[in-house]
Design an enzyme around this catalytic site. Structure first.
Site, mmCIF file in Angstrom:
data_model
loop_
_atom_site.group_PDB
_atom_site.id
_atom_site.type_symbol
_atom_site.label_atom_id
_atom_site.label_comp_id
_atom_site.label_asym_id
_atom_site.label_seq_id
_atom_site.Cartn_x
_atom_site.Cartn_y
_atom_site.Cartn_z
ATOM 1 N N HIS A 1 17.104 3.263 -1.929
ATOM 2 C CA HIS A 1 16.698 2.730 -0.626
ATOM 3 C C HIS A 1 17.710 1.693 -0.125
ATOM 4 O O HIS A 1 18.012 1.636 1.069
ATOM 5 C CB HIS A 1 15.339 2.038 -0.730
ATOM 6 C CG HIS A 1 14.201 2.939 -1.066
ATOM 7 N ND1 HIS A 1 13.577 2.932 -2.283
ATOM 8 C CD2 HIS A 1 13.572 3.894 -0.326
ATOM 9 C CE1 HIS A 1 12.601 3.814 -2.285
ATOM 10 N NE2 HIS A 1 12.579 4.430 -1.122
ATOM 11 N N HIS B 1 14.181 0.961 -4.519
ATOM 12 C CA HIS B 1 15.157 0.989 -5.601
ATOM 13 C C HIS B 1 16.537 1.072 -4.969
ATOM 14 O O HIS B 1 16.663 1.063 -3.727
ATOM 15 C CB HIS B 1 14.880 2.164 -6.552
ATOM 16 C CG HIS B 1 14.673 3.472 -5.852
ATOM 17 N ND1 HIS B 1 15.680 4.119 -5.171
ATOM 18 C CD2 HIS B 1 13.566 4.246 -5.692
ATOM 19 C CE1 HIS B 1 15.227 5.231 -4.659
ATOM 20 N NE2 HIS B 1 13.934 5.339 -4.940
#
Ligand code: PAF
Length: 281
Positions: free
Chosen positions: A34, A31
């Protein structure tokens, strides 16, 4: 972008990748949180260094089989996200690639792990330390980036690197949140729409309790009571733990005199979410 699907392929590539190399260890289901880590890695190594990402759902850090089985694994979307974020190398091993059937060495941290998530997830941090150490050895990275959302994990990895003289720099990156304040997590997609709508109460409860500190409250008991009161307004979540700990030792504190952390883990059915706020006296 190079994709290495097993350790042999990684070993073939790793020596020719330009240095410095910064590693972003992940379990996939990437997501924006990250992606922020991948961008930070790029900032650290510059345009000529290597940004490496590992995607591995590490079985030995899961204390509940259901959590492991239900952990999302959208590999092709993850690879596309790595490519778009500018990663140079992605390692996507299978479990058999990382652990021999008779593997018998693990890395354990024995102090910081006894609190918070470590207390409610036996063996979890030993699983994390073991896989992270293996990844550090495989990549021989100069640095690695971890999210601050998992602040206990970050503290334990820093301790491991310090205590075992691992030649790597550990970089922590700020928690990325949804617009309503919910900390981004790969587990958020497992919430029902009603649970997802309820979940920002976690962050709101922690920040409301933190506000007491600016009004002069120093007693952990009062701050914890305020946070618990807010959390209990939710009809849906179950508190796993709610703790106020020293920011360095992670030991529970009674009076806030030094930087501290108010941290919680909450269950929505079997989905466990964590969050924390820093308390600076
Ligand atoms: O934070 C995570 O996603 C994992 O614990 C890590 C660091 C990738 C180790 O499996």
């Amino acid at each position: 972008m190079i994709v290495a699907a097993d350790t042999a392929a990684l070993m073939e590539k790793i020596d020719v990748m330009p240095r410095p190399l910064c590693l972003v260890p992940t379990m996939g289901a990437l997501h924006e949180g990250h992606l922020a880590l991948i961008h930070e890695a790029r900032r650290v190594v510059g345009t000529t260094g290597t940004v490496a990402v590992s995607i591995f759902v590490n079985p030995i850090q899961f204390d509940r089989k259901e959590d492991l089985d239900k952990y999302p694994r959208p590999l092709s979307a993850d690879l596309a996200a790595c490519e778009a974020a500018g990663a140079d190398l992605v390692f996507t091993p299978e479990s058999g690639q990382m652990y021999h059937a008779d593997h018998s060495i693990t890395v354990s941290e024995n102090r910081l792990s006894s609190f918070l998530c470590g207390a409610s997830r036996p063996g979890h941090f030993s699983g994390v330390c073991t896989v992270v150490m293996k990844l550090f050895m495989l990549f021989r990275a100069q640095s690695a980036v971890f999210g601050k959302k998992d602040f206990q994990q970050l503290a334990i990895i820093k301790r491991m690197v310090r205590d075992l003289n691992v030649p790597i720099e550990i970089i922590g990156h700020a928690t990325i949140r949804e617009a309503d304040g919910l900390a981004m997590s790969s587990r958020n997609v497992r919430l029902s729409p009603e649970q997802r709508a309820d979940a920002p109460i976690i962050r709101r409860s922690l920040t409301a309790a933190r506000d007491l500190l600016s009004l002069g409250e120093r007693q952990a008991e009062s701050i914890l009571a305020a946070a618990r009161h807010h959390l209990e307004k939710s009809q849906m979540l179950k508190i796993d733990y709610l703790s106020l700990v020293d920011a360095e030792t992670l030991e529970p504190v009674a009076t806030i005199r030094r930087p501290a952390i108010l941290a919680t883990a909450c269950f929505y059915d079997t989905v466990r979410l964590i969050d924390h706020v820093e308390l600076l006296p």
